[in-house]
Design a protein around this motif. Structure first.
Motif, PDB file in Angstrom:
ATOM      1  N   TYR A  31       0.758  -1.033   0.469  1.00 21.85           N
ATOM      2  CA  TYR A  31      -0.289  -0.106  -0.577  1.00 21.85           C
ATOM      3  C   TYR A  31       0.969   1.506  -0.015  1.00 21.85           C
ATOM      4  O   TYR A  31       0.752   2.337  -0.645  1.00 21.85           O
ATOM      5  CB  TYR A  31      -0.871   0.052   1.377  1.00 21.85           C
ATOM      6  CG  TYR A  31      -2.140  -0.801   1.022  1.00 21.85           C
ATOM      7  CD1 TYR A  31      -3.546  -0.050   0.011  1.00 21.85           C
ATOM      8  CD2 TYR A  31      -2.094  -2.194   1.725  1.00 21.85           C
ATOM      9  CE1 TYR A  31      -4.284  -1.073   0.439  1.00 21.85           C
ATOM     10  CE2 TYR A  31      -3.842  -2.642   1.406  1.00 21.85           C
ATOM     11  CZ  TYR A  31      -4.494  -1.933   1.179  1.00 21.85           C
ATOM     12  OH  TYR A  31      -6.002  -3.316   0.820  1.00 21.85           O
ATOM     13  N   GLY A  32       1.946   1.526   0.855  1.00 20.56           N
ATOM     14  CA  GLY A  32       2.274   2.250   0.707  1.00 20.56           C
ATOM     15  C   GLY A  32       3.667   2.734  -0.874  1.00 20.56           C
ATOM     16  O   GLY A  32       3.459   3.774  -0.628  1.00 20.56           O
ATOM     17  N   ARG A  33       3.605   2.072  -1.206  1.00 19.01           N
ATOM     18  CA  ARG A  33       4.397   2.144  -2.285  1.00 19.01           C
ATOM     19  C   ARG A  33       3.780   2.318  -3.080  1.00 19.01           C
ATOM     20  O   ARG A  33       4.386   3.246  -4.506  1.00 19.01           O
ATOM     21  CB  ARG A  33       5.083   0.327  -3.008  1.00 19.01           C
ATOM     22  CG  ARG A  33       6.613   0.385  -1.893  1.00 19.01           C
ATOM     23  CD  ARG A  33       7.451  -0.882  -2.550  1.00 19.01           C
ATOM     24  NE  ARG A  33       6.870  -2.185  -2.843  1.00 19.01           N
ATOM     25  CZ  ARG A  33       6.867  -3.152  -1.809  1.00 19.01           C
ATOM     26  NH1 ARG A  33       7.445  -3.309  -0.848  1.00 19.01           N
ATOM     27  NH2 ARG A  33       6.389  -4.179  -1.707  1.00 19.01           N
ATOM     28  N   ASN A  34       2.461   2.358  -2.906  1.00 18.74           N
ATOM     29  CA  ASN A  34       0.944   3.018  -4.316  1.00 18.74           C
ATOM     30  C   ASN A  34       0.940   4.403  -3.183  1.00 18.74           C
ATOM     31  O   ASN A  34      -0.503   4.650  -3.863  1.00 18.74           O
ATOM     32  CB  ASN A  34       0.054   2.024  -4.280  1.00 18.74           C
ATOM     33  CG  ASN A  34       0.825   0.879  -4.815  1.00 18.74           C
ATOM     34  OD1 ASN A  34       0.851   1.028  -6.202  1.00 18.74           O
ATOM     35  ND2 ASN A  34       0.404  -0.577  -4.237  1.00 18.74           N
ATOM     36  N   GLY A  35       1.398   5.478  -2.563  1.00 16.44           N
ATOM     37  CA  GLY A  35       1.262   6.476  -2.664  1.00 16.44           C
ATOM     38  C   GLY A  35       0.516   6.094  -1.301  1.00 16.44           C
ATOM     39  O   GLY A  35      -0.566   7.336  -1.394  1.00 16.44           O
ATOM     40  N   VAL A  36      -0.143   4.992  -0.133  1.00 15.01           N
ATOM     41  CA  VAL A  36      -0.877   5.198   0.559  1.00 15.01           C
ATOM     42  C   VAL A  36      -0.669   5.674   1.813  1.00 15.01           C
ATOM     43  O   VAL A  36       0.164   5.545   2.411  1.00 15.01           O
ATOM     44  CB  VAL A  36      -2.350   3.745   0.617  1.00 15.01           C
ATOM     45  CG1 VAL A  36      -3.099   4.297   1.531  1.00 15.01           C
ATOM     46  CG2 VAL A  36      -2.547   3.452  -0.979  1.00 15.01           C
ATOM     47  N   LEU A  37      -1.468   6.597   3.020  1.00 14.90           N
ATOM     48  CA  LEU A  37      -0.432   6.968   3.306  1.00 14.90           C
ATOM     49  C   LEU A  37      -1.142   5.613   4.917  1.00 14.90           C
ATOM     50  O   LEU A  37      -2.118   5.373   5.068  1.00 14.90           O
ATOM     51  CB  LEU A  37      -1.036   8.168   4.360  1.00 14.90           C
ATOM     52  CG  LEU A  37      -0.636   8.838   5.729  1.00 14.90           C
ATOM     53  CD1 LEU A  37       0.437   8.536   6.226  1.00 14.90           C
ATOM     54  CD2 LEU A  37      -1.587   9.743   6.342  1.00 14.90           C
TER      55      LEU A  37
END
Length: 289
Positions: A31-37
């Motif tokens: 998720y983080g790599r896809n820009g999600v906080l």
């Protein structure tokens, strides 16, 4: 520090990382790599911490149940403070508001156009037609739970009845969006949409918050948002949802004489309900109401 597969898991389960939270962390990394906080490990409670907050929540809820049987026209907000303080101690808890950042009482009692943080006083008498929010936070064995309810004093107007009802509906609609791998913005959008549909507004400056190990933790929980935005919700997160619904405009101001009480700027009524909730593997669980 990055854990190896055979290290003990960060969650305190005493299991190896590979058989506990490794897959969970890899999912959050994606998720983080896809820009999600994504939440930090600090925002995710262990099973023993969850049980501690659950126990505090049971007592916090019981206190508000007892307030419901006690509150009536003619009493003062200081009477409510004394009742909450003594009840909390008798049930084995500690009233968290007392002394918190200098707050002088054991409960918040906010009447009519007071949005939140109303300080109980001996000369504030509950009158027929008033509406009041009672906000209780309890510490039990080091764990915190926080919830509030609206109460009607005597016969209240139809306008006030509707405001209280819609505020509760806003909370429940927000809670319905508290699902694993949803977003904080899902909660805010549901709340704000329902308030505006009924001609009301949501206070922007004050929101919910993480809770459990301390009174106020991360994340901050706004009650206005956009679906699919904001922090990712994951199992083990505990926070409050507590929308403040104004009959008029959303603008508020702080009483400079006490540094705590928040009022509606247009002097119209405000209503609020609050839950402490846990994100589980399958949905949300109310720990205090």
């Amino acid at each position: 520090m990055k854990l190896n597969r055979n290290d003990l898991c960060w969650c305190g389960s005493h299991k190896k990382y590979k058989s506990c939270h490794l897959a969970f962390d890899e999912k959050l990394d994606d998720y983080g790599r896809n820009g999600v906080l994504v939440p930090s490990h600090k925002m995710i409670k262990t099973q023993s911490q969850i049980e501690g907050v659950r126990k505090a929540g049971i007592i916090n809820t019981k206190i508000l149940d007892m307030v419901a049987d006690y509150i009536k026209e003619g009493m003062t907000t200081e009477d409510i403070n004394t009742f909450v303080h003594n009840t909390t101690i008798n049930l084995g808890g500690i009233p968290a508001p007392l002394g918190f950042e200098g707050y002088p009482k054991s409960v918040c009692a906010s009447i009519n156009n007071q949005v939140c943080h109303g300080i109980p006083e001996k000369n504030t008498i509950l009158k027929n037609g008033d509406i009041i929010n009672i906000d209780v936070t309890t510490i039990v064995e080091g764990f915190y739970a926080d919830s509030s309810r609206m109460f009607s004093i005597g016969d209240i107007s139809e306008d006030r009845k509707k405001l209280i009802q819609v505020a509760k509906e806003c909370l429940d609609l927000g809670f319905e969006q508290a699902k694993p791998y949803g977003y904080l913005g899902d909660i805010g959008e549901a709340i704000n949409e329902h308030a505006e549909k009924n001609g009301y507004s949501i206070v922007r400056e004050i929101g919910g918050h993480g809770v459990g190990i301390d009174f106020h933790e991360e994340p901050w929980v706004g009650h206005i948002g956009r679906r699919g935005t904001g922090m990712l919700l994951v199992p083990g997160m505990i926070f409050t949802i507590e929308p403040m619904v104004n009959a008029g405009l959303p603008d508020v101001y702080e009483d400079k004489s006490n540094g705590w009480t928040i009022y509606t700027k247009d002097e119209k009524d405000s209503a609020q309900w609050e839950y402490t909730i846990l994100i589980t593997e399958t949905g949300g669980e109310i720990l205090a109401r």
